[in-house]
Design an enzyme around this catalytic site. Structure first.
Site, short mmCIF file in Angstrom:
data_model
loop_
_atom_site.label_atom_id
_atom_site.label_comp_id
_atom_site.label_asym_id
_atom_site.label_seq_id
_atom_site.Cartn_x
_atom_site.Cartn_y
_atom_site.Cartn_z
N ASP A 12 0.87 -1.19 0.00
CA ASP A 12 0.00 0.00 0.00
C ASP A 12 0.90 1.23 0.00
OD1 ASP A 12 -2.39 1.56 0.15
OD2 ASP A 12 -2.01 1.90 2.27
N SER A 13 0.30 2.35 -0.34
CA SER A 13 1.05 3.61 -0.26
C SER A 13 1.43 3.93 1.18
CB SER A 13 0.19 4.74 -0.81
OG SER A 13 -0.99 4.86 -0.04
N TYR A 44 -0.60 8.31 -2.50
CA TYR A 44 -0.36 8.14 -3.93
C TYR A 44 -1.41 8.88 -4.78
CZ TYR A 44 3.30 4.53 -3.74
OH TYR A 44 4.47 3.84 -3.57
N CYS A 75 -4.12 -1.44 -2.12
CA CYS A 75 -4.23 -0.01 -2.40
C CYS A 75 -5.08 0.10 -3.65
CB CYS A 75 -2.84 0.58 -2.63
SG CYS A 75 -2.89 2.32 -3.11
N ASN A 76 -6.22 0.78 -3.51
CA ASN A 76 -7.12 0.92 -4.65
C ASN A 76 -6.48 1.76 -5.74
OD1 ASN A 76 -10.14 -0.02 -3.70
ND2 ASN A 76 -8.87 0.62 -2.00
N THR A 77 -5.77 2.80 -5.33
CA THR A 77 -5.14 3.69 -6.31
C THR A 77 -4.19 2.89 -7.20
OG1 THR A 77 -5.31 5.52 -4.73
CG2 THR A 77 -3.73 5.78 -6.50
N CYS A 188 -10.98 2.73 -0.59
CA CYS A 188 -9.61 3.11 -0.25
C CYS A 188 -9.32 2.33 1.03
CB CYS A 188 -9.51 4.61 0.01
SG CYS A 188 -7.95 5.08 0.81
N THR A 189 -8.21 1.63 1.07
CA THR A 189 -7.97 0.73 2.21
C THR A 189 -7.73 1.48 3.53
OG1 THR A 189 -5.67 0.55 1.50
CG2 THR A 189 -7.17 -1.22 0.85
N1 DGL Z 1 -4.87 3.07 0.70
C1 DGL Z 1 -4.81 3.69 -0.58
C2 DGL Z 1 -5.99 3.29 -1.45
O1 DGL Z 1 -6.60 2.32 -1.17
C3 DGL Z 1 -4.63 5.14 -0.41
C4 DGL Z 1 -4.25 5.75 -1.68
C5 DGL Z 1 -3.38 6.94 -1.60
O2 DGL Z 1 -2.31 6.86 -1.02
O3 DGL Z 1 -3.78 7.94 -2.16
O4 DGL Z 1 -6.31 3.89 -2.41
#
Ligand code: DGL
Length: 271
Positions: A12-13, A44, A75-77, A188-189
């Site tokens: 993840d980010s 991210y 991480c969804n992004t 978003c996680t």
């Molecule tokens: N946890 C990330 C997600 O699920 C956060 C993304 C980000 O860092 O912008 O998208």
């Protein structure tokens, strides 16, 4: 060589992927987990797609070098860009967005809300993937500009909860009270880490956390391939971060990760 004892990788980010790691710990307690959060470059969602891909490749190399038996893109992004890097790994790479879409397909709800980073919302990956697995659903997708960042900074900090609540209200009010969605995907996680805040503010809103579906999907894959870790004791969780190990240690404990075997620093990539 990949064996039953090889870890499942989680990236993840930042600390958002903790919400996926804790679900895997709960459902598959014997598995070893290897976590990498890019604390130096989070969030991210505020970077360009090109930068996100470059940072993702850096994390993929780390996971490949550590011989993970499956990689959970928590991480969804990053998951929105999965088609551009999936073939670079020798193990299966699972998308949390696909898990979210699969979870929605099993629900009776027709009108589905999705909250996510603005980047994730801009790619339309949730409406597109839900449309493929459950074409009867109406999906209303909403990007939250600052929520992931607020959660990243304020998990375990009582003084930060009011700011999180204000941001949640700003982002959910319309979906809940005007659009009247029947459920809302936490796209978003980071968001499941403040599920209690959401439940307190909107007790009637049914939340969909893709983590459970993701854990089940990887569990099925490991069973099919004979790669389930059947060690008697509890699996290890080794956490690496390009950010602060002190913060990760404190936040991992706050969100209920247990056990945490180690928290170590990994040098960030320079953009
Ligand atoms: N946890 C990330 C997600 O699920 C956060 C993304 C980000 O860092 O912008 O998208």
């Amino acid at each position: 060589m990949i064996t039953k004892e090889s870890p499942i990788g989680v990236i993840d980010s930042g600390i958002g992927g903790f919400s996926v790691a804790r679900k895997v710990q709960k459902l598959m307690p014997h598995e070893n987990l290897l976590y990498l959060g890019d604390g130096a470059n989070t969030p991210y969602g505020n970077h360009s797609a090109e930068e996100i891909l470059t940072m993702t490749r850096y994390m993929l190399r780390f996971m490949e070098d550590h011989g993970v038996k499956a990689l959970l893109v928590a991480c969804n992004t990053i998951s929105c860009l999965i088609d551009q890097y999936r073939d670079e790994m020798s193990c299966p790479v699972l998308s949390v967005v696909q898990a979210g879409a699969d979870a929605v397909a099993q629900l009776p709800a027709h009108k589905v809300g999705v909250i996510s980073t603005c980047f994730t919302a801009s790619t339309h990956c949730y409406p597109d993937l839900i449309g493929k697995v459950a074409p009867d659903k109406q999906v209303i997708s909403h990007g939250c500009p600052n929520l992931a960042n607020l959660v990243e900074r304020n998990v375990g900090n009582p003084a930060g909860q009011a700011a999180i609540d204000d941001d949640l209200r700003e982002n959910l009010e319309q979906l809940v009270n005007e659009e009247k969605v029947e459920c809302c995907v936490l796209g978003c996680t980071h968001y499941p880490l403040v599920e209690e805040n959401i439940n307190r503010l909107y007790p009637q809103l049914k939340l969909v956390d893709p983590a459970e579906q993701m854990a089940r999907t990887v569990g099925r894959y490991l069973e099919e391939k004979g790669l389930v870790n059947d060690q008697p004791g509890q699996g290890k969780l080794d956490i690496f971060t390009t950010g602060s190990t002190e913060e990760y240690t404190m936040k991992a404990a706050k969100v209920g990760l247990d056990p945490v075997t180690s928290v170590q620093f990994y040098p960030p990539m320079k953009l």
